[in-house]
Scaffold this active site. Structure first.
Site, PDB file in Angstrom:
ATOM      1  N   ASP A 153       7.435  31.457  12.139  1.00  0.00           N
ATOM      2  CA  ASP A 153       6.964  29.995  11.534  1.00  0.00           C
ATOM      3  C   ASP A 153       7.239  29.981  10.324  1.00  0.00           C
ATOM      4  OD1 ASP A 153       5.988  27.523  11.923  1.00  0.00           O
ATOM      5  OD2 ASP A 153       3.830  28.351  11.218  1.00  0.00           O
ATOM      6  N   HIS A 188       4.628  20.303   1.814  1.00  0.00           N
ATOM      7  CA  HIS A 188       3.728  20.606   2.331  1.00  0.00           C
ATOM      8  C   HIS A 188       3.597  22.138   1.386  1.00  0.00           C
ATOM      9  CE1 HIS A 188       0.972  23.261   5.582  1.00  0.00           C
ATOM     10  NE2 HIS A 188       1.740  23.909   4.799  1.00  0.00           N
ATOM     11  N   ARG A 235      -3.657  27.835  -5.404  1.00  0.00           N
ATOM     12  CA  ARG A 235      -3.546  28.706  -6.519  1.00  0.00           C
ATOM     13  C   ARG A 235      -3.684  27.872  -7.939  1.00  0.00           C
ATOM     14  NH1 ARG A 235      -0.036  30.364  -3.022  1.00  0.00           N
ATOM     15  NH2 ARG A 235       2.036  29.067  -3.596  1.00  0.00           N
ATOM     16  N   GLU A 265      -2.128  22.574  11.706  1.00  0.00           N
ATOM     17  CA  GLU A 265      -0.697  22.570  11.677  1.00  0.00           C
ATOM     18  C   GLU A 265       0.170  21.485  12.633  1.00  0.00           C
ATOM     19  OE1 GLU A 265       1.136  26.100   9.473  1.00  0.00           O
ATOM     20  OE2 GLU A 265      -0.756  25.513   7.866  1.00  0.00           O
ATOM     21  N   GLU A 281       3.880  20.492  13.793  1.00  0.00           N
ATOM     22  CA  GLU A 281       5.066  20.523  13.267  1.00  0.00           C
ATOM     23  C   GLU A 281       5.528  21.107  14.578  1.00  0.00           C
ATOM     24  OE1 GLU A 281       5.738  24.877  12.332  1.00  0.00           O
ATOM     25  OE2 GLU A 281       3.479  24.285  11.485  1.00  0.00           O
ATOM     26  N   ASP A 305       0.378  24.419  14.981  1.00  0.00           N
ATOM     27  CA  ASP A 305      -0.252  25.813  13.965  1.00  0.00           C
ATOM     28  C   ASP A 305      -1.310  25.906  13.934  1.00  0.00           C
ATOM     29  OD1 ASP A 305       0.662  28.358  13.561  1.00  0.00           O
ATOM     30  OD2 ASP A 305       1.435  27.335  11.370  1.00  0.00           O
ATOM     31  N   ARG A 351      -8.014  28.867   7.849  1.00  0.00           N
ATOM     32  CA  ARG A 351      -7.943  28.923   6.641  1.00  0.00           C
ATOM     33  C   ARG A 351      -8.802  29.997   5.314  1.00  0.00           C
ATOM     34  NH1 ARG A 351      -2.602  26.861   6.988  1.00  0.00           N
ATOM     35  NH2 ARG A 351      -3.226  24.213   7.973  1.00  0.00           N
ATOM     36  N   GLN A 388      -7.017  33.384   5.944  1.00  0.00           N
ATOM     37  CA  GLN A 388      -5.980  33.054   6.014  1.00  0.00           C
ATOM     38  C   GLN A 388      -5.948  32.973   4.491  1.00  0.00           C
ATOM     39  OE1 GLN A 388      -4.081  29.337   6.181  1.00  0.00           O
ATOM     40  NE2 GLN A 388      -1.906  29.798   5.124  1.00  0.00           N
ATOM     41  N   LYS A 444      -3.787  32.734  11.467  1.00  0.00           N
ATOM     42  CA  LYS A 444      -2.492  32.383  12.772  1.00  0.00           C
ATOM     43  C   LYS A 444      -2.076  33.425  13.999  1.00  0.00           C
ATOM     44  CE  LYS A 444      -0.342  29.621   8.817  1.00  0.00           C
ATOM     45  NZ  LYS A 444       0.022  28.681   8.945  1.00  0.00           N
ATOM     46  N   THR A 480      -1.026  29.138  19.094  1.00  0.00           N
ATOM     47  CA  THR A 480       0.411  28.503  19.004  1.00  0.00           C
ATOM     48  C   THR A 480      -0.035  27.621  20.246  1.00  0.00           C
ATOM     49  OG1 THR A 480       0.926  29.673  17.178  1.00  0.00           O
ATOM     50  CG2 THR A 480       2.412  27.862  17.780  1.00  0.00           C
ATOM     51  N   THR A 505       4.462  22.984   8.433  1.00  0.00           N
ATOM     52  CA  THR A 505       3.878  21.997   8.878  1.00  0.00           C
ATOM     53  C   THR A 505       4.812  20.758   8.434  1.00  0.00           C
ATOM     54  OG1 THR A 505       2.192  23.205   8.251  1.00  0.00           O
ATOM     55  CG2 THR A 505       2.006  21.215   8.165  1.00  0.00           C
ATOM     56  N   GLU A 519      -4.813  19.920   3.814  1.00  0.00           N
ATOM     57  CA  GLU A 519      -4.160  18.773   2.465  1.00  0.00           C
ATOM     58  C   GLU A 519      -4.606  17.823   2.968  1.00  0.00           C
ATOM     59  OE1 GLU A 519       0.451  19.183   3.251  1.00  0.00           O
ATOM     60  OE2 GLU A 519      -0.494  20.227   4.760  1.00  0.00           O
TER      61      GLU A 519
HETATM   62 MN    MN Z   1       2.800  26.823  10.306  1.00  0.00          MN
END
Ligand code: MN
Length: 407
Positions: free
Chosen positions: A115, A122, A131, A188, A190, A222, A226, A229, A242, A246, A343, A357
């Site tokens: 991926d 994104h 961050r 996600e 995609e 995907d 979170r 992650q 992840k 999928t 994404t 997001e």
């Molecule tokens: Mn992805």
């Protein structure tokens, strides 16, 4: 239900289906509301394609190469044409099943799954969210197509229920991690491209060899936990957040079908290194939409609501660059390898391809009909992703990829 207009004569996507009667998996082409049984056409001597005879995946067909793909698609197209010989039209009619009466399966035995992370918007949004106190984009982003190796064994076809994963997570203010069901389950939006002809180990593929080595595209979701992650991703990237699932759409749309929608690439600064430069542009004007239906909406017969609308054309890194990059070290490509594009997000609110997001990590929940809200997915929620390319009278649909969260 997908609008049958997505699968016109200019599309003719390939998939693997079975019917309730025999239950036997075989290759088919979607046309209008129907599925054309290619195994039957081969068996009856009307289609010369040994790689499709008795096939339960499309891997051999994808490995057969560009000349075979074009010949098969052209042959099916000619048999469907209004001026085709009566005998051929009769054979195609006999070999066609109603699409809503068949079960779709994974089109490929997924080889390797990678991926990418190819939307600059994104990557910027995720950087800002995860961050907040440093530069949103890592210094390598504009130089190198970033990706991670995913888990091919948990790629599933659209419609497969998605079980909420358990995992280890740690709240920022907590002293220690805990283990349990993810409370920040996300999607996600995609596309995925599927490898055609393979390559030899040790021999890189150039950025101009897309047509030989890429068969076509599917929609890809995907699924992402979170909370898992955020705790696990540094320093080596996503792992169990992840790999639990999928989803991909069942019909693989060929590059030839998408050719009318190929458009100029976005401006890039700095210019990528020479091995990442292709002679032709490889962006695509494909409209994407993501929708949500909660259990309560389903009970009250409320239609799914749109969460996001975006377009694939703005992706920073293209399929040509992803193909060249992923094989630049001599890593082998095999027919049926799957590559997520990353994404697809735009810069404006409502064009992002993830709840992370859209809700800014749950801080701005989405308001739903009946007063419900969503930061992340709850059990029973259904997410639908759709893709479609339209230019003048030309229209090619990717169909949809759907998944419902099981506890
Ligand atoms: Mn992805």
């Amino acid at each position: 239900m997908t609008d049958p207009g997505d699968y016109g004569l200019d599309n003719l996507p390939f998939g693997i289906f079975s019917d309730a009667g025999s239950g036997r998996k075989r290759a088919g082409v979607a046309f209008g509301d129907g599925v054309i049984d290619l195994d039957r056409l081969v068996g009856a001597g009307f289609l010369d394609a040994e790689s499709l005879r008795g096939a339960t995946t499309l891997n051999d067909f994808f490995g057969a190469g560009l000349a075979t793909w074009r010949a098969v698609r052209a042959r099916v197209r000619s048999m469907l044409a209004s001026d085709a010989p009566a005998e051929e039209r009769a054979v195609v009619t006999t070999a066609t099943l109603p699409r809503d009466a068949v079960t779709m399966h994974l089109p490929i035995a997924v080889g390797d799954y990678v991926d990418f992370y190819s939307s600059l918007e994104h990557a910027t949004n995720v950087g800002r969210i995860l961050r907040p106190n440093s530069a949103p984009l890592q210094p390598n982003y504009r130089h190198i197509p970033i990706g991670y190796h995913g888990r091919s064994g948990t790629v599933v076809v659209s419609g497969t229920p998605i079980r909420r994963p358990h995992g280890q997570r740690k709240a920022p203010d907590a002293d220690a991690p805990t283990f349990g069901p993810s409370v920040m389950l996300d999607v996600e939006l995609e596309l995925g491209w599927i490898a055609g002809a393979g390559s030899n180990h040790g021999e890189p593929i150039g950025a101009d060899a897309v047509r030989e080595h890429v068969f076509g595209y599917v929609l890809l979701d995907d699924w992402s936990a979170r909370d898992i992650q955020a705790w696990e991703y540094q320093p080596l990237g996503p792992f169990l957040s992840k790999s639990f699932a999928t989803s991909i759409s069942p019909w693989v749309v060929s590059l030839d079908a998408l050719e009318p929608f190929r458009v100029a690439e976005p401006a890039r600064d700095p210019e990528p290194l020479p091995y990442l430069r292709a002679r032709e542009p490889w962006s695509y004007d494909i409209e994407l939409e993501m929708l949500l239906q909660t259990p309560r909406m389903r009970e009250r017969a409320l239609a799914p609501i749109s969460l996001s609308r975006t377009n694939f054309r703005g992706m920073y890194w293209t399929v040509a660059q992803q193909l060249a990059h992923v094989t630049s070290n001599g890593a082998r490509l095999r027919p049926g390898d799957l590559f997520g594009t990353g994404t697809v997000s735009g810069a404006e609110q409502g064009t992002q391809g993830s709840l992370l997001e859209l809700t800014w990590r749950g801080a701005n929940p989405i308001a739903l009909p009946d007063g419900e809200t969503r930061g992340f997915l709850e059990d029973g929620d259904t997410v639908i992703m759709r893709g479609r390319a339209i230019r003048g009278a030309a229209r090619v649909g990717l169909g949809e990829v759907v998944g419902t969260i099981a506890p």
